[in-house]
Motif scaffolding. Structure first.
Motif, mmCIF file in Angstrom:
data_model
loop_
_atom_site.group_PDB
_atom_site.id
_atom_site.type_symbol
_atom_site.label_atom_id
_atom_site.label_comp_id
_atom_site.label_asym_id
_atom_site.label_seq_id
_atom_site.Cartn_x
_atom_site.Cartn_y
_atom_site.Cartn_z
ATOM 1 N N GLY A 1 0.729 -1.376 0.171
ATOM 2 C CA GLY A 1 -0.028 -0.014 -0.030
ATOM 3 C C GLY A 1 0.872 1.199 0.169
ATOM 4 N N PRO A 2 0.204 2.403 -0.103
ATOM 5 C CA PRO A 2 0.977 3.618 0.032
ATOM 6 C C PRO A 2 1.841 3.733 1.201
ATOM 7 N N SER A 3 2.795 4.760 0.869
ATOM 8 C CA SER A 3 3.956 5.056 1.993
ATOM 9 C C SER A 3 3.278 6.115 2.827
ATOM 10 N N THR A 4 3.818 6.228 3.989
ATOM 11 C CA THR A 4 3.358 7.532 4.936
ATOM 12 C C THR A 4 3.278 8.755 3.988
ATOM 13 N N ASP A 5 4.404 8.925 3.194
ATOM 14 C CA ASP A 5 4.521 10.149 2.464
ATOM 15 C C ASP A 5 3.483 10.204 1.355
ATOM 16 N N GLU A 6 2.931 9.050 0.673
ATOM 17 C CA GLU A 6 2.101 9.017 -0.457
ATOM 18 C C GLU A 6 0.522 9.247 0.420
ATOM 19 N N TRP A 7 0.364 8.818 1.490
ATOM 20 C CA TRP A 7 -0.918 9.024 2.239
ATOM 21 C C TRP A 7 -1.140 10.691 2.478
ATOM 22 N N MET A 8 0.197 10.988 3.025
ATOM 23 C CA MET A 8 0.172 12.607 3.153
ATOM 24 C C MET A 8 -0.305 13.364 2.055
#
Length: 91
Positions: A73-80
């Protein structure tokens, strides 16, 4: 012909990469996409994530059961970026 929009950071990194290697953006994107598609077809190269290092936790720490549950799934940066926009981490 294909047109692709890239986040500013990716565009900047691609420009720098191409300039340093004297390659066109098209060349780099074509090669990267070709490699990606070949890898996607190959069952011998699944995307795997390494097991997390839990050596800092006590053997009976209850949080152990939750670490590493989400493997993809998305990384923390991608979620942000998804939730707050591309510029969420800019000063």
């Amino acid at each position: 012909m294909l047109s692709v929009r890239l986040p500013e950071t990716v565009e900047r990194e691609l420009t720098q990469y191409c300039a340093a290697r004297k390659l066109s953006k098209s060349q780099v994107v074509q090669e990267a996409l070709a490699e990606y598609l070949v890898a996607a077809k190959s069952p011998t190269h699944p995307r795997t994530t390494p097991e997390p290092d839990l050596s800092f936790l006590a053997p009976d720490d209850p949080i152990r059961q939750f670490i590493g549950i989400v493997k993809d799934g998305p990384s923390t940066d991608e979620w942000m970026a998804i939730t707050r926009g591309e510029d969420w981490n800019k000063p």
